[in-house]
Design a protein around this motif. Structure first.
Motif, PDB file in Angstrom:
ATOM      1  N   LEU A 195       1.043  -1.331   0.059  1.00 32.49           N
ATOM      2  CA  LEU A 195      -0.190   0.000   0.160  1.00 32.49           C
ATOM      3  C   LEU A 195       1.218   1.271   0.600  1.00 32.49           C
ATOM      4  O   LEU A 195       2.392   0.895   0.521  1.00 32.49           O
ATOM      5  N   CYS A 197       1.143   5.095   1.115  1.00 34.29           N
ATOM      6  CA  CYS A 197       0.988   5.588   2.563  1.00 34.29           C
ATOM      7  C   CYS A 197       0.395   7.116   2.879  1.00 34.29           C
ATOM      8  O   CYS A 197       1.844   7.712   2.570  1.00 34.29           O
ATOM      9  N   LYS A 262      -4.300   5.425   2.049  1.00 39.04           N
ATOM     10  CA  LYS A 262      -4.140   4.381   2.301  1.00 39.04           C
ATOM     11  C   LYS A 262      -4.642   3.385   0.766  1.00 39.04           C
ATOM     12  O   LYS A 262      -5.715   3.094   0.410  1.00 39.04           O
TER      13      LYS A 262
END
Length: 268
Positions: A195, A197, A262
């Motif tokens: 992911l 962020c 995210k």
């Protein structure tokens, strides 16, 4: 209004007594209720169409703030850089992008549809830098961008840009001109899929837990008065969920807020 005509051969004709009158009255009331239900359903369908159109118009109007921010920044810089050929080229590129965006919004209203822009692959750092430079630099505090680890996303670039602008704009609105707004980009590689962020932090007025739970993501609920539409946070949450991501919020009244977006990384 309706009229029902009944006729039978003389051999089968019945006397119109009280039982038949009551029976015909019941039938008449039943038919009338169906007609009223049909009219009510039609009116409800029209109201639903108007509600959907008004809802879409609100999102289009919300996106117009992007165009206005770019025009404001372009005009504010034109006096200082009007003789700079590079600024002229950038101005025409900006105007072309705004014209494309306005055409898309007009198509949405004309065709009564949501924007179905195709996904594209882009650098998160480059897109955020462009959002800050072209849309957010006109208001203090000017956000600072910190790239710990950059990455690429594969999704609707214009929608991502719009969501990030409104989250950053909300942070600027909640922060005094002498305060700070910072955006940090990093990669979370401890999960599958990996992911990106994106943290948007400010040291502004902050929010209470009750406000976050009850009002923050409620559409058309705004603290900006007539200058706000109240759908920026709601749109950002919908965007995160549509792309199997998350939008998290931490805030303390009087100290500031942190929005964490995210999103899954683009696959190779």
């Amino acid at each position: 209004w309706g009229l029902c005509m009944l006729n039978t051969p003389n051999a089968e004709r019945l006397t119109l007594n009280w039982e038949l009158r009551d029976y015909l009255t019941i039938i008449t009331e039943q038919i009338g209720s169906y007609l009223l239900l049909t009219q009510a359903s039609k009116a409800l369908s029209e109201n639903a169409q108007f509600a959907a159109f008004n809802r879409m118009s609100a999102f289009v109007l919300h996106d117009l703030k992007n165009v206005k921010a770019q025009l404001d920044l372009l005009l504010s810089n034109s006096k200082k850089h009007i003789d700079n050929p590079e600024f002229i080229r950038d101005s025409f590129d900006t105007l072309a992008a705004m014209q494309h965006r306005l055409s898309n919004m007009l198509s949405q209203l004309t065709d009564k549809r949501h924007d179905n822009s195709s996904s594209s692959r882009f650098s998160v750092a480059d897109e955020l830098a462009q959002v800050i430079q072209q849309k957010c630099a006109i208001r203090a505090p000017v956000p600072s961008l910190h790239i710990i680890r950059n990455c690429e996303l594969s999704l609707d670039r214009e929608r991502f840009s719009s969501v990030m602008y409104h989250l950053i704009d909300n942070a600027q609105f909640a922060t005094a001109p002498s305060g700070e707004v910072s955006i940090t980009v990093d990669i979370i590689d401890s999960c599958t899929p990996n992911l990106v962020c994106i943290n948007i932090m400010d040291n502004g007025c902050g929010m209470s837990e009750q406000f976050i739970q009850q009002r923050l993501f409620k559409p058309f609920d705004t603290t900006k008065g007539n200058s706000g539409m109240g759908i920026g946070a709601y749109d950002a949450l919908q965007f995160a969920q549509q792309h199997k991501g998350q939008l998290l919020v931490q805030s303390t009244e009087g100290q500031g807020s942190c929005f964490t977006l995210k999103l899954p990384l683009a696959t190779a």
